[in-house]
Design a protein around this motif. Structure first.
Motif: not given
Length: 426
Positions: A320-328, A404-406
């Protein structure tokens, strides 16, 4: 995938020391390797067919007709797949796998005849696509229900690692091979190649010998209703009330929804917004695929001895942390790295959780439970894509990744709070 009723799958009392001294080596199991060979040829044929169908559909008169043909192939599969699971449980997963595989051969031969007889038209393409999708609705859950009847319970996460690796290799290899065949011979050549692949898979799968059931948790198992609808409702009720299966299936569903849309829709939008274009999109997807393969193989080499659900959920949290990082991601290199890290986390998470699902499922419910898993992976994808697009419109692209990450993070944390799931063993 068996032709005779079997007892339930449940935990077997094996000394911890014995399990530690004799870790399962799935790559040495001849029966499972035979399954992988047949399943792999079938997957390769699937990819070739999808490429050929998409190519033929784009040569129709309008984009609307092309979309109709592609939808005609996916809609029957999504609608009928839960019923396909009931067929696998009623008639035996192996029998349904073999019969549906034979039906796939017949469908491909019919496609060859239609393509040779005349230029493919809307109704012929739609008809073949619908037939293939309907047969797939029976084939997919039945084929997915075979590993628990081929491997010891402790080996199922590692087995899932190999299955997922095989699926990704088939996707990587199948698309270019399908494109080459279509370029050389058109739809008829692709359908003929598929027929040969499916025949080879059928011959290999016919040689499978299922293990005697070792399910002692529920030796007799609940009585089964006779009607199809009753059997379907019974399977759903079983998955919901089982203390481990219900939460794991919920996590797997959220995992599929939370990754599919950001990875396909979100990365495409991100590549366009950052100016990375199609090459950047391909590099990011390739990074994810490579990472997922590495992650899945890590479970094969280092299968967890205790609490696979807890370990899998920790991988979900990291993902989930990787998904959030991908957007930024500020650069393409960072985006590829984030996608690769997401793959590395999702590979073992999926293998561990799906392996646990197979290990904890009563044999007579395997087809229906695996149909639920397949439906969450394929049938709900359009919902995921639509919801992600609405999120982007309502917020922003980076915020949609974070949402999505959350969702994935909160679901994993909630699952970890469920004591039977956290402590679940194979």
């Amino acid at each position: 995938m068996t032709t005779t009723p079997r007892a339930a799958t449940g935990p077997v009392d094996v000394p911890e020391a014995a399990r530690a001294d004799a870790p399962p080596a799935v790559w040495r199991d001849r029966g499972f390797l035979r399954y992988l060979a047949g399943f792999g040829l079938s997957l390769l044929g699937d990819q070739i067919w999808f490429v050929a169908l998409a190519w033929a559909a784009t040569r129709l008169d309008s984009p609307a007709e092309a979309s109709f043909v592609l939808a005609a192939g996916s809609l029957p599969r999504a609608v009928l797949i839960l019923f396909g699971g009931t067929l696998a449980d009623r008639w035996g997963a192996l029998r349904v796998t073999l019969v549906s595989q034979a039906a796939r051969v017949v469908t491909m031969l019919a496609a060859v005849v239609l393509a040779v007889a005349a230029e493919p038209r809307l109704w012929t393409l739609a008809l073949v696509a619908m037939l293939f999708g309907a047969v797939d609705a029976a084939h997919m859950p039945a084929a997915a229900a075979l590993p628990p009847q081929l491997l010891p319970r402790d080996a199922l996460p590692a087995g899932q690692g190999l299955v997922q690796t095989l699926e990704r290799v088939a996707m990587i290899v199948g698309a270019p091979v399908g494109g080459l065949i279509v370029a050389l011979g058109g739809l008829s050549a692709a359908a003929a190649a598929n027929a040969l692949l499916f025949v080879a898979a059928l011959v290999i799968l016919r040689a499978l010998r299922l293990r005697p059931s070792a399910d002692h948790a529920h030796p007799a198992g609940p009585s089964e209703p006779e009607g199809t609808w009753q059997a379907l409702r019974g399977g759903l009720a079983y998955a919901i009330r089982e203390p481990v299966l219900g939460p794991v299936l919920l996590v797997v569903t959220v995992l599929n929804l939370a990754i599919a849309a950001p990875l396909n829709v979100g990365v495409a939008l991100l590549s366009d917004a950052r100016g990375w274009q199609a090459a950047g999109f391909s590099a990011i997807i390739a990074g994810f695929g490579t990472g997922a393969t590495v992650g899945a193989l890590s479970v094969v080499r280092f299968p967890p001895r205790r609490r696979p659900a807890a370990v899998g959920l920790i991988w979900v949290i990291a993902g989930s942390l990787c998904i959030g990082a991908l957007g930024f991601s500020p650069s393409l290199l960072v985006a590829v790295g984030a996608a690769a890290a997401l793959g590395v986390t999702s590979g073992p998470a999926s293998a561990l959780l799906l392996g646990l699902v197979q290990a904890r499922t009563h044999t007579r419910y395997l087809g229906r439970v695996m149909a639920l898993v397949t439906f969450s992976a394929l049938g709900l994808v359009p919902v995921s894509y639509t919801a992600f697009g609405a999120l982007v419109e309502a917020t922003s692209l980076p915020a949609s990744f974070v949402i999505c990450a959350a969702a994935e993070l909160l679901t994993a944390l909630a699952a970890l709070a469920v004591t039977p799931l956290r402590r679940a063993a194979l």
